[in-house]
Design a protein around this motif. Sequence first.
Motif, PDB file in Angstrom:
ATOM      1  N   SER A   3       0.807  -1.216   0.000  1.00  0.00           N
ATOM      2  CA  SER A   3       0.000   0.000   0.000  1.00  0.00           C
ATOM      3  C   SER A   3       0.849   1.279   0.000  1.00  0.00           C
ATOM      4  CB  SER A   3      -0.932   0.006   1.223  1.00  0.00           C
ATOM      5  OG  SER A   3      -0.189   0.140   2.427  1.00  0.00           O
ATOM      6  N   PHE A   4       2.139   1.169   0.399  1.00  0.00           N
ATOM      7  CA  PHE A   4       3.013   2.354   0.422  1.00  0.00           C
ATOM      8  C   PHE A   4       3.474   2.749  -0.967  1.00  0.00           C
ATOM      9  CE2 PHE A   4       3.408   0.866   4.805  1.00  0.00           C
ATOM     10  CZ  PHE A   4       3.316   2.053   5.516  1.00  0.00           C
ATOM     11  N   GLY A   5       3.405   1.840  -1.946  1.00  0.00           N
ATOM     12  CA  GLY A   5       3.824   2.149  -3.311  1.00  0.00           C
ATOM     13  C   GLY A   5       5.276   2.606  -3.380  1.00  0.00           C
ATOM     14  N   SER A   6       5.500   3.721  -4.082  1.00  0.00           N
ATOM     15  CA  SER A   6       6.866   4.234  -4.259  1.00  0.00           C
ATOM     16  C   SER A   6       7.441   4.812  -2.974  1.00  0.00           C
ATOM     17  CB  SER A   6       6.879   5.303  -5.359  1.00  0.00           C
ATOM     18  OG  SER A   6       6.013   6.381  -5.006  1.00  0.00           O
ATOM     19  N   GLU A   7       6.608   5.022  -1.980  1.00  0.00           N
ATOM     20  CA  GLU A   7       7.076   5.576  -0.713  1.00  0.00           C
ATOM     21  C   GLU A   7       8.022   4.621   0.015  1.00  0.00           C
ATOM     22  OE1 GLU A   7       6.420   8.663   0.582  1.00  0.00           O
ATOM     23  OE2 GLU A   7       5.539   9.054  -1.387  1.00  0.00           O
ATOM     24  N   THR A   8       8.052   3.366  -0.426  1.00  0.00           N
ATOM     25  CA  THR A   8       8.925   2.390   0.254  1.00  0.00           C
ATOM     26  C   THR A   8      10.395   2.776   0.144  1.00  0.00           C
ATOM     27  OG1 THR A   8       8.961   1.020  -1.758  1.00  0.00           O
ATOM     28  CG2 THR A   8       7.308   0.479  -0.087  1.00  0.00           C
ATOM     29  N   SER A   9      10.725   3.579  -0.885  1.00  0.00           N
ATOM     30  CA  SER A   9      12.133   3.990  -1.047  1.00  0.00           C
ATOM     31  C   SER A   9      12.575   4.927   0.072  1.00  0.00           C
ATOM     32  CB  SER A   9      12.331   4.677  -2.401  1.00  0.00           C
ATOM     33  OG  SER A   9      11.523   5.849  -2.480  1.00  0.00           O
ATOM     34  N   LYS A  10      11.609   5.506   0.781  1.00  0.00           N
ATOM     35  CA  LYS A  10      11.924   6.428   1.868  1.00  0.00           C
ATOM     36  C   LYS A  10      11.972   5.747   3.229  1.00  0.00           C
ATOM     37  CE  LYS A  10       9.658  10.214  -0.621  1.00  0.00           C
ATOM     38  NZ  LYS A  10       8.591  11.248  -0.588  1.00  0.00           N
ATOM     39  N   PHE A  11      11.728   4.442   3.243  1.00  0.00           N
ATOM     40  CA  PHE A  11      11.808   3.727   4.513  1.00  0.00           C
ATOM     41  C   PHE A  11      13.222   3.811   5.060  1.00  0.00           C
ATOM     42  CE2 PHE A  11       8.170   0.488   3.563  1.00  0.00           C
ATOM     43  CZ  PHE A  11       7.253   1.529   3.652  1.00  0.00           C
ATOM     44  N   PRO A  12      13.393   3.911   6.364  1.00  0.00           N
ATOM     45  CA  PRO A  12      14.739   3.968   6.956  1.00  0.00           C
ATOM     46  C   PRO A  12      15.481   2.645   6.768  1.00  0.00           C
ATOM     47  CG  PRO A  12      13.052   3.690   8.665  1.00  0.00           C
ATOM     48  CD  PRO A  12      12.329   3.951   7.405  1.00  0.00           C
TER      49      PRO A  12
END
Length: 215
Positions: A61-70
Amino acid sequence: MAFGDLKTEKGVKALNDYLADRSYIEGYEPSQADVTTFQALGKAPAGSFAHALRWYNHIKSFGSETSKFPGASAAAPAAASKPAPADDDDDIDLFGSDDEEDEAAEKIKQERLKAYNDKKSKKPALVAKSSIVLDVKPWDDETNMEDLEKSVRTITCEGLIWGQSKLVPLAYGIKKLQIGCVIEDDKVSVDWLTEEIQNFEDLVQSVDIAAFNKI
């Protein structure tokens, strides 16, 4: 976290068990460890792996936001990648034997069940029969008892077998015909048989059942 090969059911099960009481692969928030495991998994787990499927849909559900995960981006966990074969022993599927044994056991079970049903179907069914002795009385002493017996024996049908007979004195020189027979209960009715005999009205006065026994 090592789960084995996540392309296999065994690996997915290990992941599912791990996530039974966890929301993420590491810590209490999504990280690159989740991304790495998500990529190694490749597709949504089967519905039977409820915990892994919940986690998968959540990360997806995070989509492309996963690249910003720590956390540092890395390849799939070392244990998750398929190891290079070291020797011949590594090619042995230690976990596949159970399925093969189950299939063999099921095959044997079905073969035995078929053999039992075949044997049961060939076993002759028990036929209910009755042994009957009939008293056939003539009108008088002038009745030809030989003709009377011949007439009775002309009654034939499937499930009826005539047996021995004899003449038994009654009174005033009159004799009755006592004749035995065996009938199959499902095919021959006693009432029908007595009625057929009584149809010889010129010879027969009455018909009584002297004996009746189930065989």
